[in-house]
Enzyme design. Structure first.
Site, PDB file in Angstrom:
ATOM      1  N   ARG A 137      -5.271   7.426  -1.708  1.00 30.38           N
ATOM      2  CA  ARG A 137      -6.437   7.735  -2.090  1.00 30.38           C
ATOM      3  C   ARG A 137      -5.985   9.351  -2.609  1.00 30.38           C
ATOM      4  NH1 ARG A 137      -8.610   3.446  -0.111  1.00 30.38           N
ATOM      5  NH2 ARG A 137      -9.342   1.508  -1.172  1.00 30.38           N
ATOM      6  N   HIS A 162      -2.301   4.731  -5.008  1.00 34.36           N
ATOM      7  CA  HIS A 162      -1.310   3.934  -4.798  1.00 34.36           C
ATOM      8  C   HIS A 162      -0.336   4.133  -6.518  1.00 34.36           C
ATOM      9  CE1 HIS A 162      -2.111   2.156  -1.368  1.00 34.36           C
ATOM     10  NE2 HIS A 162      -2.830   1.298  -1.272  1.00 34.36           N
ATOM     11  N   HIS A 237       4.168  -1.229   1.210  1.00 30.23           N
ATOM     12  CA  HIS A 237       2.477  -2.173   1.341  1.00 30.23           C
ATOM     13  C   HIS A 237       2.695  -3.473   1.976  1.00 30.23           C
ATOM     14  CE1 HIS A 237      -0.880  -3.118   0.590  1.00 30.23           C
ATOM     15  NE2 HIS A 237      -1.897  -1.603  -0.104  1.00 30.23           N
ATOM     16  N   ASP A 309      -9.254   0.122   7.702  1.00 33.21           N
ATOM     17  CA  ASP A 309      -8.552   0.314   6.090  1.00 33.21           C
ATOM     18  C   ASP A 309      -8.712   2.378   6.779  1.00 33.21           C
ATOM     19  OD1 ASP A 309      -7.470   0.720   3.735  1.00 33.21           O
ATOM     20  OD2 ASP A 309      -9.565   0.168   2.510  1.00 33.21           O
ATOM     21  N   GLU A 371       1.262   0.778   6.633  1.00 32.77           N
ATOM     22  CA  GLU A 371       2.074   1.931   6.191  1.00 32.77           C
ATOM     23  C   GLU A 371       2.372   3.281   6.108  1.00 32.77           C
ATOM     24  OE1 GLU A 371      -0.649   0.939   2.372  1.00 32.77           O
ATOM     25  OE2 GLU A 371      -1.717  -0.280   3.803  1.00 32.77           O
TER      26      GLU A 371
HETATM   27  C1  BGC Z   1      -6.157   1.166   1.164  1.00 32.69           C
HETATM   28  C2  BGC Z   1      -6.707   0.208   0.113  1.00 32.69           C
HETATM   29  C3  BGC Z   1      -6.281  -0.566  -0.460  1.00 32.69           C
HETATM   30  C4  BGC Z   1      -5.240  -1.772  -0.353  1.00 32.69           C
HETATM   31  C5  BGC Z   1      -5.215  -2.442  -2.058  1.00 32.69           C
HETATM   32  C6  BGC Z   1      -4.260   0.239   1.105  1.00 32.69           C
HETATM   33  O1  BGC Z   1      -3.217   0.137   1.161  1.00 32.69           O
HETATM   34  O2  BGC Z   1      -6.264   1.785   1.627  1.00 32.69           O
HETATM   35  O3  BGC Z   1      -8.471   0.782   0.435  1.00 32.69           O
HETATM   36  O4  BGC Z   1      -7.227  -1.676  -0.809  1.00 32.69           O
HETATM   37  O5  BGC Z   1      -4.343  -0.527  -0.118  1.00 32.69           O
HETATM   38  O6  BGC Z   1      -3.803  -3.216  -1.967  1.00 32.69           O
END
Ligand code: BGC
Length: 406
Positions: A137, A162, A237, A309, A371
């Site tokens: 983010r 992303h 991802h 997360d 990631e």
């Molecule tokens: C984020 C999550 C998000 C997800 C989406 C992750 O990299 O940290 O907050 O919901 O990606 O696929």
């Protein structure tokens, strides 16, 4: 992987063998052989040695997977000498399938993916894809560079996530297959991201190279260059479930992350700027812990993240940087990176509605992501390692996921 020169070598060996048989059948002793016959025997010995060095069973298949944005989309299968399979597509430079054995030798796909391009276009945008220009983010979709404010596409209100809705996960990348004798093949995806794409300055050329080795290592190498100063954070991802993708949740997996600190977040999952020691918290994975063990603890960061997360601040001192082990299957991932952080996300936002390969349901917390990245929101966090990309100074990075059993 069949090489044309391999066919040549094999035909030549046959020729020499026929001659050798003639020598043997006529019962000649070494002394009776003429110089031509001695040279033939020597060449035979040398050639059979050469032949063993060629990757006998490695296979690459490139198939049509559809068309998007006027470009052909491919499905590329890599089968290593152990018969283990990785499938990739140039739509989003995505890992589609990753098949490795469990401790009994039973093979299964352990990553989330779809069977058709259409399913990728309509499904979860991040299953196995590369995310960029900025992974994770950026607060309020804004940042300032050299006194100029840039406004990004907002897709995770109030933030950009992303790289925005049209991020690199949704682009068709160019594909090259690079085969070198005796070396593991490389699949190179490249994408030219135009100036101001999703609000980011600079034309960026991004390259992602995958290789799948005979030791079951998935090596991902990134290289990005820009013609103007910009910001960049690129990762993959992939979701993993070592019981097999679609076989329930990952709460019983054991995790180690060599990170003494993490970046706590606010209610919008934006880092507060603090680098918090993990010691004494449910975020301490410096020694292995079962993921489900502390996930429901009464701890504010677990509540804000709906579970794990978070970006872990890697110590970057030992290898691997992270390890995931699943006791039932015995499968193990060892992850090594040169990046300063890793987002450990355990699928808290999965709703259990997505169906992937073979109609398997990807459950709530049914997969985990590691990631490798710079920290989220770095463009707005002066104390975080810089994510500024300057012209003439390429960004280069490497992450390895090694799969085995124990
Ligand atoms: C984020 C999550 C998000 C997800 C989406 C992750 O990299 O940290 O907050 O919901 O990606 O696929």
């Amino acid at each position: 992987m069949r090489q044309p020169q391999q066919d040549f070598i094999e035909i030549t060996i046959m020729f020499f063998l026929i001659n050798l048989m003639e020598i043997l059948f006529t019962h000649k002793t070494m002394k009776q052989l003429n110089i031509k016959q001695i040279l033939m025997i020597a060449a035979l010995i040398i050639l059979s040695g050469c032949n063993q060095e060629v990757n006998e069973d490695y296979m690459i298949k490139k198939e049509n997977f559809g068309e998007q944005d006027g470009k052909e989309v491919f499905l590329i299968s890599l089968v290593n000498n152990e018969g283990n399979v990785v499938k990739l597509t140039n739509y989003g430079a995505t890992v589609v399938w990753l098949e490795v054995p469990d401790k009994n030798g039973e093979k299964d796909n352990i990553t989330f993916g779809y069977e058709t391009l259409e399913a990728y276009l309509n499904g979860d945008p991040y299953f196995g894809s590369v995310v960029g220009r900025y992974a994770n983010r950026i607060a309020d979709g804004k940042f300032t560079l050299d006194g100029k404010e840039y406004n990004l596409a907002i897709n995770n209100p109030p933030n950009t996530l992303h790289g925005g809705p049209g991020g690199w996960h949704s682009r068709v990348w160019d594909t090259e297959i690079i085969e070198n004798n005796d070396e593991v093949p490389i699949i190179r995806f490249s994408y030219l991201s135009p100036d101001m794409e999703e609000g980011y300055p600079g034309e960026v050329r991004a390259e992602v190279q995958y290789s799948w080795t005979d030791d079951n290592e998935l090596i991902i190498e990134y290289k990005c260059t820009s013609d103007k100063k910009t910001v960049l954070n690129i990762t993959n991802h992939a979701y993993f479930n070592l019981k097999g993708a679609g076989n329930g949740d990952i709460l019983g997996h054991e995790l180690m992350i060599a990170a003494s600190k993490f970046t706590p977040v606010d209610e919008n999952l934006i880092p507060t700027g603090e680098l918090k020691p993990v010691e004494g918290t449910p975020f301490d994975f410096t020694s292995p812990h079962i993921i489900g063990e502390r996930i429901d603890d009464d701890y504010d960061q677990l509540k804000l993240g709906r579970g794990y997360d978070h970006n872990f601040v890697l110590d970057n001192k030992t290898e691997p940087d992270a390890m995931v082990y699943e006791p039932e299957s015995g499968r193990l991932i060892e992850m090594t990176t040169d990046q300063p952080g890793v987002q450990f996300y355990c699928g808290n936002f999965l709703d259990g509605l997505e169906k992937g390969h073979g109609g398997m349901v990807y459950a709530y917390r049914g997969g985990l992501c590691l990631e490798t990245q710079h920290y989220p929101d770095s463009p707005n966090q002066p104390d975080f390692p810089s994510t500024v990309l300057e012209p003439g100074k390429p960004f280069e990075s490497r992450t390895v996921y090694k799969f085995s059993v124990k």
